[in-house]
Design an enzyme around this catalytic site. Structure first.
Site, short mmCIF file in Angstrom:
data_model
loop_
_atom_site.label_atom_id
_atom_site.label_comp_id
_atom_site.label_asym_id
_atom_site.label_seq_id
_atom_site.Cartn_x
_atom_site.Cartn_y
_atom_site.Cartn_z
N HIS A 113 45.24 19.60 -27.84
CA HIS A 113 45.17 19.83 -26.39
C HIS A 113 44.60 21.21 -26.04
CE1 HIS A 113 47.28 16.11 -25.45
NE2 HIS A 113 47.95 16.35 -26.56
N LYS A 122 40.59 13.44 -26.79
CA LYS A 122 41.14 13.98 -25.54
C LYS A 122 40.01 14.62 -24.73
CE LYS A 122 45.47 13.36 -27.51
NZ LYS A 122 46.36 13.70 -28.61
N ASP A 152 47.50 22.49 -34.81
CA ASP A 152 46.96 21.28 -34.18
C ASP A 152 46.44 21.67 -32.79
OD1 ASP A 152 46.59 18.89 -32.80
OD2 ASP A 152 48.26 17.88 -33.80
N GLU A 210 51.48 23.55 -32.87
CA GLU A 210 50.38 23.14 -32.00
C GLU A 210 49.96 24.33 -31.16
OE1 GLU A 210 51.55 19.63 -29.71
OE2 GLU A 210 52.35 18.75 -31.54
N ASN A 264 44.20 12.10 -20.93
CA ASN A 264 43.92 13.41 -21.51
C ASN A 264 42.43 13.75 -21.46
OD1 ASN A 264 46.70 13.78 -22.40
ND2 ASN A 264 46.23 12.21 -23.92
N HIS A 303 53.97 17.16 -32.64
CA HIS A 303 53.63 15.75 -32.43
C HIS A 303 54.14 14.86 -33.56
CE1 HIS A 303 50.64 12.37 -32.00
NE2 HIS A 303 50.85 12.64 -30.72
C1 LIG Z 1 47.14 12.92 -29.44
C2 LIG Z 1 47.61 13.85 -30.49
C3 LIG Z 1 47.35 13.60 -31.84
C4 LIG Z 1 46.74 12.32 -32.30
O1 LIG Z 1 45.40 12.25 -31.97
P1 LIG Z 1 44.69 10.83 -31.81
O2 LIG Z 1 43.26 11.17 -31.85
O3 LIG Z 1 45.15 10.28 -30.50
O4 LIG Z 1 45.14 9.98 -32.94
C5 LIG Z 1 47.71 14.55 -32.75
N1 LIG Z 1 48.33 15.69 -32.38
C6 LIG Z 1 48.63 15.94 -31.11
C7 LIG Z 1 49.32 17.21 -30.75
C8 LIG Z 1 48.29 15.03 -30.12
O5 LIG Z 1 48.61 15.27 -28.84
#
Ligand SMILES: *Cc1c(COP(=O)(O)O)cnc(C)c1O
Length: 398
Positions: free
Chosen positions: A217, A248, A214, A185, A50, A142
């Site tokens: 991404h 990411k 969230d 998200e 990512n 997630h």
């Molecule tokens: C990867 C991810 C997380 C968790 O983040 P980390 O920093 O890897 O713990 C939370 N929400 C989503 C949508 C993710 O893709």
């Protein structure tokens, strides 16, 4: 139960995992740079990371980590509320808040924990409200959000992915003094499509709710300075609670809860995921701050990854492959069952492209897939080879 029985039960469960093609094992890879790795003696182009902007190996981030570790040590030594919070942490939180356009931000060791902390801060309000908080989750959010909400034991409902009419009905069935928290998200992690933020904004005006968004991404890939998908959509203020991950596009590790001063105070006061966990090392905070500066100084990275994503999606669609809507660098190819996804990933690896199969419980049953991700650091030739390989693969998986 004796120890032998315990071991036998563990073995039986793992045998079952294998029989349904869901067994997972760690692979020891050696990262060469943002988009290349070595695995079992062979070199691959990495299409499974990512690291959308190629920041994991950026000299400025590496220097920031080194300098912060040299100045303040490799660990923070205690929870942030005890003695594990320093200038580097405060500076990073201020930089993150400015970047997201929120009053405040609270740093956590991971995005997973940031989601727990945000949900715990909201759930703490149910004490004052006599328990009247309800969470409404998009079906595809997630695992960290699902786990966080489940753990509160507060009422929750799930609405079909991006289905706003269904969400509206759920909002309407609640009584007026219930605090409703919509959890979604901006860019969905396994499908690469986007939430309908304009639609959510409209719904929010008609039927007020708290929006937890969230942006794991969306960050880096969208918005001015990579500020996220909401900023790109011209809806920077839409979320009451924004989650970012620093792991990411930002090329480091950690997460943050962003929002009003009061929200962040609630996290610091109530969120067990924050209170009972050691503060991140200063180097982690310094890397996050530097990543934000690099995104501002090098906007070509965002342009490049989006151009590569657009090219890949368009060419695959032209070849008749079915790709979910959207323009993100997350390109899923749903093949159905677990063993087909494993086979497809294996075939790509044979061609020197590192791709993994995504299976339940990460994605719903029957939607196992390979999930390809693009980075600004991929070359045109690497992406062309990927597109050709996916086209080759497709007749056998369709
Ligand atoms: C990867 C991810 C997380 C968790 O983040 P980390 O920093 O890897 O713990 C939370 N929400 C989503 C949508 C993710 O893709």
């Amino acid at each position: 139960m004796d120890e032998r029985t315990f071991e036998r039960l563990l073995a039986e469960d793992l045998e079952w995992q294998k029989s349904v093609h869901r067994y997972r094992r760690l692979r020891v890879v050696r990262a060469i740079d943002a988009t290349h790795l070595e695995f079992e003696g062979r070199r691959y182009v990495n299409f499974a990371s990512n690291d959308y902007l190629g920041l994991t190996h950026h000299p400025r981030l590496i220097a920031a980590a080194r300098e912060a570790a040299a100045a303040w040590g490799t660990g923070s030594g205690a929870a942030a509320l005890i003695s594990g919070y320093g200038e580097a942490h405060r500076d990073a939180e201020e930089a993150i808040a400015r970047w997201k356009g929120t009053e405040s931000a609270v740093l956590l060791p991971s995005g997973y924990q940031a989601n727990h902390a945000a949900v715990q801060a909201i759930a703490a309000m149910s004490n004052g409200l006599g328990g009247d908080v309800r969470f409404l989750l998009d079906k595809l959010v997630h695992a960290s959000l699902i786990d966080a909400v489940r753990a509160t034991e507060l009422p929750r409902r799930v609405f079909p992915h991006n289905h706003l009419p269904k969400l509206r009905r759920l909002l309407e069935e609640a009584d007026d003094d219930q605090l409703q928290v919509v959890v979604t998200e901006s860019i969905f992690s396994m499908d690469g499509d986007a939430a309908d933020l304009a639609g959510l904004g409209e719904l929010k005006r008609q039927r007020p709710f708290v929006l937890l968004l969230d942006e794991a991404h969306g960050g880096g890939v969208y918005g001015p300075q990579g500020g996220g998908y909401a900023a790109e959509a011209g809806l920077a203020g839409i979320a009451d609670v924004t989650i970012v991950t620093l792991s990411k596009a930002l090329g480091g590790i950690g997460g943050a809860v962003c929002g009003s001063n009061l929200l962040c105070e609630a996290v610091v006061n109530h969120a067990r995921a924050f209170i009972f966990s050691t503060g991140v090392p200063a180097s982690v905070a310094a890397v996050a701050k530097e990543a934000i500066a690099v995104m501002t100084d090098e906007p070509w990275r965002q342009q490049r990854v989006r151009e590569l994503a657009g090219r890949t999606r368009a060419e695959l669609r032209r070849a008749g492959l079915s790709i979910p809507d959207g323009d993100s660098p997350i390109v899923p190819l749903v093949v159905g069952d677990e063993s087909a996804a494993l086979r497809a990933a294996e075939q790509l690896r044979e061609k020197g492209m590192f791709v993994v199969a995504v299976r339940p419980p990460t994605v719903p049953r029957g939607s196992s897939r390979i999930r390809v991700t693009l980075s600004s650091a991929h070359t045109d030739e690497e992406v062309a080879a990927l597109i050709a390989a996916l086209k080759d693969l497709w007749p056998s998986t369709a």
